[in-house]
Design a protein around this motif. Structure first.
Motif, PDB file in Angstrom:
ATOM      1  N   ASN A   1      20.116  -0.592 -28.433  1.00  0.00           N
ATOM      2  CA  ASN A   1      19.191   0.354 -29.048  1.00  0.00           C
ATOM      3  C   ASN A   1      19.898   1.680 -29.223  1.00  0.00           C
ATOM      4  N   LYS A   2      19.471   2.443 -30.242  1.00  0.00           N
ATOM      5  CA  LYS A   2      20.001   3.790 -30.419  1.00  0.00           C
ATOM      6  C   LYS A   2      19.054   4.763 -29.745  1.00  0.00           C
TER       7      LYS A   2
ATOM      8  N   ASP B   1      21.556  16.374 -26.155  1.00  0.00           N
ATOM      9  CA  ASP B   1      22.359  17.189 -27.065  1.00  0.00           C
ATOM     10  C   ASP B   1      21.955  16.997 -28.518  1.00  0.00           C
ATOM     11  N   GLY B   2      21.075  16.056 -28.800  1.00  0.00           N
ATOM     12  CA  GLY B   2      20.679  15.770 -30.168  1.00  0.00           C
ATOM     13  C   GLY B   2      21.527  14.704 -30.823  1.00  0.00           C
ATOM     14  N   LYS B   3      22.475  14.129 -30.098  1.00  0.00           N
ATOM     15  CA  LYS B   3      23.333  13.077 -30.630  1.00  0.00           C
ATOM     16  C   LYS B   3      22.695  11.722 -30.372  1.00  0.00           C
TER      17      LYS B   3
END
Length: 155
Positions: free
Chosen positions: A86-87, A92-94
């Motif tokens: 899964n992503k 950090d927003g990455k």
């Protein structure tokens, strides 16, 4: 007269070959036999370190080292490995991939070790386990990331 001579020469060559073969057979006949008493000696049985029995994930500090890159799945010659990831968005927003399931089909594995060699994080290794007899092939499909919370929820 020449054919008569060839007959005896070939006869003695054949007899010599037979005697050499019987010498090898005779020495094997009198050597001490070595037999593994397998079921009885399980506690003392020594399996070679280079034996490839079953694939397993390497864990450090309770976490597996797999980052779900999928290189092992791409290099597997017969599709034994299936990486389901899964992503996830980090603080950090990455976005990064997180391993959800690592499925391994022991029944179709050729034990070629391409997955272990090509893993960039050394997250895979082969174990020395060799007793894999089951009655159904479905029991040979295993989920290797058993210590994570997600794998318990998806079982």
């Amino acid at each position: 007269m020449e054919s008569f001579k060839n007959y005896f020469v070939s006869f003695w060559k054949g007899l010599w070959s037979l005697l050499v073969g019987m010498k090898v057979t005779g020495t094997e006949f009198v050597t001490k036999k070595v037999t593994e008493q397998y079921p009885e000696n399980r506690a003392t049985l020594k399996v070679a370190d280079r034996f490839r029995g079953e694939l397993k994930l390497v864990y450090e500090n309770g976490e597996h080292k797999c980052v779900a890159c999928g290189i092992c799945q791409m290099n597997c010659p017969n599709g034994t490995i299936q990486v389901i990831a899964n992503k996830v968005t980090t603080e950090d927003g990455k976005t990064k991939r997180v391993l959800d399931k690592y499925m391994y089909d022991l029944g179709s594995c050729t034990f070629c070790q391409l997955c272990v060699v090509t893993c960039p994080h050394d997250a895979l290794e082969f174990d020395n386990a060799f007793e894999h007899a089951v009655f159904t092939r479905e029991k040979l499909v295993k989920q290797l990331n058993h210590d994570t919370d997600k794998s318990v929820e998806n079982k």
